[in-house]
Scaffold this motif. Structure first.
Motif, PDB file in Angstrom:
ATOM      1  N   ASP A  26       0.836  -1.192   0.000  1.00  0.00           N
ATOM      2  CA  ASP A  26       0.000   0.000   0.000  1.00  0.00           C
ATOM      3  C   ASP A  26       0.878   1.251   0.000  1.00  0.00           C
ATOM      4  OD1 ASP A  26      -1.600   2.250   1.564  1.00  0.00           O
ATOM      5  OD2 ASP A  26      -3.065   0.878   0.695  1.00  0.00           O
ATOM      6  N   ALA A  27       0.542   2.205  -0.859  1.00  0.00           N
ATOM      7  CA  ALA A  27       1.374   3.403  -1.004  1.00  0.00           C
ATOM      8  C   ALA A  27       1.493   4.186   0.300  1.00  0.00           C
ATOM      9  CB  ALA A  27       0.809   4.295  -2.104  1.00  0.00           C
ATOM     10  N   ALA A  28       0.478   4.093   1.174  1.00  0.00           N
ATOM     11  CA  ALA A  28       0.484   4.867   2.409  1.00  0.00           C
ATOM     12  C   ALA A  28       1.390   4.261   3.479  1.00  0.00           C
ATOM     13  CB  ALA A  28      -0.943   4.992   2.949  1.00  0.00           C
ATOM     14  N   THR A  29       1.645   2.970   3.411  1.00  0.00           N
ATOM     15  CA  THR A  29       2.406   2.288   4.468  1.00  0.00           C
ATOM     16  C   THR A  29       3.683   1.625   3.964  1.00  0.00           C
ATOM     17  OG1 THR A  29       1.017   0.330   4.108  1.00  0.00           O
ATOM     18  CG2 THR A  29       0.357   1.845   5.873  1.00  0.00           C
ATOM     19  N   ARG A  30       3.860   1.580   2.648  1.00  0.00           N
ATOM     20  CA  ARG A  30       4.983   0.860   2.039  1.00  0.00           C
ATOM     21  C   ARG A  30       6.336   1.353   2.556  1.00  0.00           C
ATOM     22  NH1 ARG A  30       3.829   1.316  -3.709  1.00  0.00           N
ATOM     23  NH2 ARG A  30       4.429   3.481  -3.425  1.00  0.00           N
ATOM     24  N   ALA A  31       6.517   2.666   2.635  1.00  0.00           N
ATOM     25  CA  ALA A  31       7.813   3.218   3.043  1.00  0.00           C
ATOM     26  C   ALA A  31       8.165   2.802   4.468  1.00  0.00           C
ATOM     27  CB  ALA A  31       7.792   4.738   2.912  1.00  0.00           C
ATOM     28  N   ASP A  32       7.205   2.899   5.391  1.00  0.00           N
ATOM     29  CA  ASP A  32       7.469   2.521   6.773  1.00  0.00           C
ATOM     30  C   ASP A  32       7.803   1.039   6.882  1.00  0.00           C
ATOM     31  OD1 ASP A  32       7.093   5.077   7.683  1.00  0.00           O
ATOM     32  OD2 ASP A  32       5.004   4.767   8.296  1.00  0.00           O
ATOM     33  N   PHE A  33       7.075   0.210   6.120  1.00  0.00           N
ATOM     34  CA  PHE A  33       7.325  -1.231   6.164  1.00  0.00           C
ATOM     35  C   PHE A  33       8.769  -1.541   5.808  1.00  0.00           C
ATOM     36  CE2 PHE A  33       7.720  -5.388   4.222  1.00  0.00           C
ATOM     37  CZ  PHE A  33       6.986  -6.216   5.055  1.00  0.00           C
TER      38      PHE A  33
END
Length: 652
Positions: A26-33
């Protein structure tokens, strides 16, 4: 079902597969993951940015981070007090040699050989070709390159001189690292004459050849001293005298290696891998897909010349502090069909990863698994298979015989690690024979029709594509050409990476990879998957392996032709078998397949990794010109095929 959705009801726990996959895509959570995943790697400059799109379709992972892959594979484990742990177990079924190398000793050897390379002027960004057999020096050379920022390109030891020359001219290396030769069942392959011929044919980038002598194989650096402008050096002499090199800090996106895809001729396609994304992805995969970590013994029964060897013989096990096995031998014939089980028992292997063809080879020779009964393989927690389609019959045979999970998973040279798998380190999902289960972290898989539209009907076959951006660890591009990368992978379906594979998703969201898109044949207007037809042929109890392909037919355009090998001890008349196979296809697929051609062979033509050479078979059957693929395991098999099909074995 075109856009991949997980309908399997995962357990309602933190970190479940479903939650993990959704966060990673998901674009909203991908970076944090992925920033959280990056914390399992030691960085000289920790990344604060997960990914960045440089230009349409071209993404970079952890662009502000710096690290060294060799340090992560070796130094940090030694510094943490684990230097005495076995890093590499070398087992040569060819010579009888068995050696265990600790993390401390491997670090010492890698540091010294990195010093050897540095003394030859090799630095950040320079290329080094590694042309070695399956010996510990292959791992040493690769990690030494990574230590000083050089870009390694592994070429199979024993590859033809012309193919080696092509790769030299494409990568432009300054150094070649090789050995006096390799050992194959019943023969010795001398490498140095091949290297010399390749140098003579190339355009002259190579300045130095470093040779590891093997006592049982003739040839040494001294034999070529003073010949031409290239300096030939002895590995042992140089390593003993070298000043150890410290690891250099590299940008995450700096290239780690170039790996040429199998079967390439003329104009090679070099897949480029980065340092940062690669380390993060492989470390994540070991924990979450293979459920392996420090102290586990991980055996990828492959070759360092393939992507499996890069990822899971060399880098991934060492990144997580496990022990890796490097095996010089075959699944059968060195000495028998119990070779794999002997290695598992001897070293208490936890995870075995190999190709379905290796398991089919064992099944063909030892269908009752009599050899398995001689060994204790209770240490195995899982058998992972990849590299080609795992047919349900082979799955059941292995699963029933081993009594440990058999996991089919799917990936490519380009991706560097699994696209779809059963994520055993997160939660163990029920398997379905013939399916690679679900996409893993970062892979948003979809089934598209020929116009790029989602296929909405469960079970309907289409093109397997991955929505951009690809996750960490996948290819940076093709060496020397951004346009080739775009044209090969990004142009077919804008916004997607085209895998070149076809398949379908069932009502539960399980993915079935049926074969390459060019393996779909058109019989009188009816599109048929060769993978589906092969699945039917393997139902016959006498069939060990098979290949189905479309050959030319003047009336129907194409017709399906089957090529099969028999299990050891199978007693059946060939005409009877052919009739029974035709009957099976009629029963399971229907008369639309118009299947009537069956050729029975002793062996199928394969690459060294076990992939069946379908294109070459088709060219021979159709009487077309063909080139013997450089990755072929045994060229004499082509003569037997020609004899069976055309009644003559005249070579092309």
């Amino acid at each position: 079902m075109g856009r991949f959705t997980v309908t399997y009801t995962a357990t309602d726990t933190a970190g479940s597969y479903r939650d993990s996959w959704l966060r990673s895509t998901d674009a909203a959570t991908r970076a944090d993951f992925w920033l959280e995943a990056s914390a399992f790697i030691d960085w000289t400059v920790p990344p604060r940015t997960a990914l960045e799109e440089r230009e349409p379709g071209l993404w970079r992972w952890f662009p502000d981070g710096e690290l060294n892959t060799s340090y992560n594979a070796l130094d940090r484990h030694v510094l943490a007090g684990h230097g005495d742990r076995a890093a590499v177990i070398y087992d040569s079924a060819m010579s009888g040699t068995r050696v265990s190398i600790s993390y401390s000793r491997l670090l010492e050897r890698v540091s010294r050989f990195a010093g050897v390379l540095r003394a030859q002027g090799v630095g950040v960004g320079d290329r080094v070709i590694v042309y070695l057999p399956m010996i510990p020096e292959a791992i040493v050379a690769m990690l030494a390159c990574a230590r000083i920022g050089a870009v390694h390109s592994v070429v199979f030891g024993g590859f033809a001189a012309s193919e080696l020359a092509v790769r030299i001219d494409d990568a432009r290396p300054t150094v070649i690292v090789t050995a006096s030769g390799g050992l194959e069942p019943g023969r010795v392959v001398e490498y140095l004459p091949l290297v010399k011929k390749a140098l003579d044919r190339s355009t002259g980038s190579v300045r130095t050849v470093i040779v590891r002598d093997r006592e049982s194989i003739p040839g040494s650096a001294a034999d070529y001293a003073g010949e031409g402008p290239v300096t030939w050096l002895d590995w042992a002499t140089e390593e003993d005298a070298a000043t150890p090199a410290e690891p250099v800090s590299l940008r995450s996106e700096d290239p780690l290696y170039i790996l040429y895809t199998s079967g390439t001729t003329g104009n090679p396609k070099g897949i480029v891998r980065d340092n940062g994304g690669h380390a993060v992805a492989l470390a994540w995969s070991m924990r979450n897909i293979y459920a392996a970590g420090p102290g586990d013994v991980f055996w990828a029964a492959s070759d360092v010349g393939w992507v499996v060897g890069h990822s899971y013989i060399v880098y991934a096990p060492l990144l997580v502090g496990a022990t890796t096995v490097i095996y010089e031998g075959k699944p059968i014939g060195t000495p028998d069909a119990g070779a794999f089980w002997r290695v598992v028992e001897d070293y208490k292997v936890t995870v075995l990863f190999t190709a379905p063809t290796a398991i089919r080879a064992i099944r063909r020779v030892d269908p009752e698994l009599a050899e398995l009964k001689k060994y204790d393989v209770s240490s195995l927690t899982g058998l992972f298979l990849a590299g080609e389609r795992l047919d349900p019959e082979t799955y059941h045979w292995a699963n029933d015989g081993l009594h440990c999970p058999v996991i089919d998973h799917w990936w490519q040279t380009e991706t560097g690690w699994a696209i779809c798998a059963n994520p055993r380190g997160i939660e163990e999902i029920p398997t379905k024979p013939g399916s690679a289960t679900f996409p893993v972290a970062g892979y948003a898989v979809e089934i598209l029709d020929s116009k790029g539209r989602p296929v909405t009907k469960a079970g309907k076959e289409g093109n397997i594509a991955i929505r951009l951006p690809l996750p960490p660890g996948t290819l940076l591009g093709i060496w020397g050409s951004t346009d080739r990368y775009r044209n090969a992978y990004l142009s077919a379906f804008p916004g997607y990476y085209a895998t070149g594979d076809s398949g379908h998703v069932d009502t539960d969201g399980y993915l079935y990879v049926m074969g390459r898109t060019d393996d779909v044949i058109n019989v009188a207007g009816h599109r048929l998957s060769t993978g589906s037809l092969e699945e039917v042929l393997t139902l016959h109890p006498a069939v060990a392996e098979c290949a189905v392909l479309g050959v030319h037919d003047p009336l129907k355009g194409q017709r399906a032709a089957g090529f099969v090998t028999l299990k050891a001890g199978a007693r059946i008349d060939h005409d009877t078998l052919a009739k029974e196979l035709v009957g099976l296809v009629r029963e399971h697929v229907g008369p639309v397949a118009a299947f009537r051609d069956v050729t029975i062979l002793d062996r199928l033509p394969k690459t060294r990794s076990g992939k069946i050479l379908r294109k070459t078979i088709r060219q021979i059957v159709d009487g077309e010109p063909y080139t013997v693929p450089p990755t072929i395991e045994d060229p004499t098999v082509l003569d037997a095929l020609k004899l069976a099909v055309h009644g003559t074995a005249h070579t092309h």
